[in-house]
Scaffold this motif. Structure first.
Motif, PDB file in Angstrom:
ATOM      1  N   VAL A  33       0.840  -1.203   0.000  1.00  0.00           N
ATOM      2  CA  VAL A  33       0.000   0.000   0.000  1.00  0.00           C
ATOM      3  C   VAL A  33       0.872   1.249   0.000  1.00  0.00           C
ATOM      4  CG1 VAL A  33      -1.645   1.344   1.375  1.00  0.00           C
ATOM      5  CG2 VAL A  33      -1.986  -1.114   1.054  1.00  0.00           C
ATOM      6  N   ALA A  34       1.891   1.296   0.842  1.00  0.00           N
ATOM      7  CA  ALA A  34       2.765   2.461   0.900  1.00  0.00           C
ATOM      8  C   ALA A  34       3.435   2.713  -0.452  1.00  0.00           C
ATOM      9  CB  ALA A  34       3.818   2.278   1.990  1.00  0.00           C
ATOM     10  N   TRP A  52      -9.724  -2.428   4.304  1.00  0.00           N
ATOM     11  CA  TRP A  52      -9.708  -1.080   4.862  1.00  0.00           C
ATOM     12  C   TRP A  52      -8.357  -0.373   4.805  1.00  0.00           C
ATOM     13  CZ3 TRP A  52      -6.283  -0.141   8.687  1.00  0.00           C
ATOM     14  CH2 TRP A  52      -5.730  -1.251   9.315  1.00  0.00           C
ATOM     15  N   LEU A  53      -7.240  -1.087   4.754  1.00  0.00           N
ATOM     16  CA  LEU A  53      -5.931  -0.467   4.925  1.00  0.00           C
ATOM     17  C   LEU A  53      -5.646   0.680   3.955  1.00  0.00           C
ATOM     18  CD1 LEU A  53      -3.316  -0.402   6.529  1.00  0.00           C
ATOM     19  CD2 LEU A  53      -2.426  -2.162   5.003  1.00  0.00           C
ATOM     20  N   PRO A  54      -5.811   0.526   2.649  1.00  0.00           N
ATOM     21  CA  PRO A  54      -5.558   1.673   1.766  1.00  0.00           C
ATOM     22  C   PRO A  54      -6.496   2.852   2.035  1.00  0.00           C
ATOM     23  CG  PRO A  54      -5.605  -0.359   0.512  1.00  0.00           C
ATOM     24  CD  PRO A  54      -6.103  -0.683   1.886  1.00  0.00           C
ATOM     25  N   LEU A  55      -7.688   2.566   2.514  1.00  0.00           N
ATOM     26  CA  LEU A  55      -8.642   3.636   2.798  1.00  0.00           C
ATOM     27  C   LEU A  55      -8.179   4.525   3.936  1.00  0.00           C
ATOM     28  CD1 LEU A  55     -11.904   1.560   2.456  1.00  0.00           C
ATOM     29  CD2 LEU A  55     -10.914   3.120   0.777  1.00  0.00           C
ATOM     30  N   ALA A  56      -7.426   3.967   4.866  1.00  0.00           N
ATOM     31  CA  ALA A  56      -6.912   4.754   5.984  1.00  0.00           C
ATOM     32  C   ALA A  56      -5.963   5.852   5.510  1.00  0.00           C
ATOM     33  CB  ALA A  56      -6.209   3.841   6.987  1.00  0.00           C
ATOM     34  N   VAL A  78     -16.486  -0.401   8.677  1.00  0.00           N
ATOM     35  CA  VAL A  78     -17.327   0.406   7.783  1.00  0.00           C
ATOM     36  C   VAL A  78     -17.027   1.904   7.910  1.00  0.00           C
ATOM     37  CG1 VAL A  78     -19.699   1.014   7.157  1.00  0.00           C
ATOM     38  CG2 VAL A  78     -19.089  -1.374   7.612  1.00  0.00           C
ATOM     39  N   PRO A  79     -16.761   2.452   9.117  1.00  0.00           N
ATOM     40  CA  PRO A  79     -16.422   3.885   9.182  1.00  0.00           C
ATOM     41  C   PRO A  79     -15.184   4.257   8.360  1.00  0.00           C
ATOM     42  CG  PRO A  79     -17.047   3.109  11.344  1.00  0.00           C
ATOM     43  CD  PRO A  79     -16.941   1.886  10.449  1.00  0.00           C
TER      44      PRO A  79
END
Length: 102
Positions: A33-34, A52-56, A78-79
């Motif tokens: 992702v990085a 979820w990781l890339p969304l963070a 989901v958030p």
């Protein structure tokens, strides 16, 4: 471009992010992702299906992001989807959440 496994995808130059033990578990995923987000300005769109990781880190992406939803590993994530600047597609209607726009 295939970042995760070094295979040529779409005629681009393959880029292997890590090999061996670093490719195991969440370490390899985080490095992948990085690497992709650092290079995101080189692309027209960033597509992922990594939960979820890339969304963070979506605020750091320099190209539009598209997330393919393959279900939700846990309702508590989901958030992260709701807050991220990403377009969403899902593999089926059963994998959609009403909180998100598809």
């Amino acid at each position: 471009m295939g970042f995760a496994n070094g295979r040529r995808v779409g005629g681009g130059v393959p880029a292997r992010v890590c090999r061996g033990s670093c490719a195991r578990r969440r370490v390899g995923e985080a490095l992948h992702v990085a690497h992709a987000l650092i290079r995101s300005g080189e692309f027209d769109v960033v597509h992922h299906r990594l939960d979820w990781l890339p969304l963070a880190f979506a605020a750091h992406v320099r190209a539009p992001m598209v997330t393919t939803v393959h279900g939700f590993s846990d309702p508590w994530i989901v958030p992260a989807y709701a807050r991220a600047a990403s377009a969403y597609v899902s593999i089926s209607d059963a994998d959609r959440r009403p909180e998100l726009d598809y």
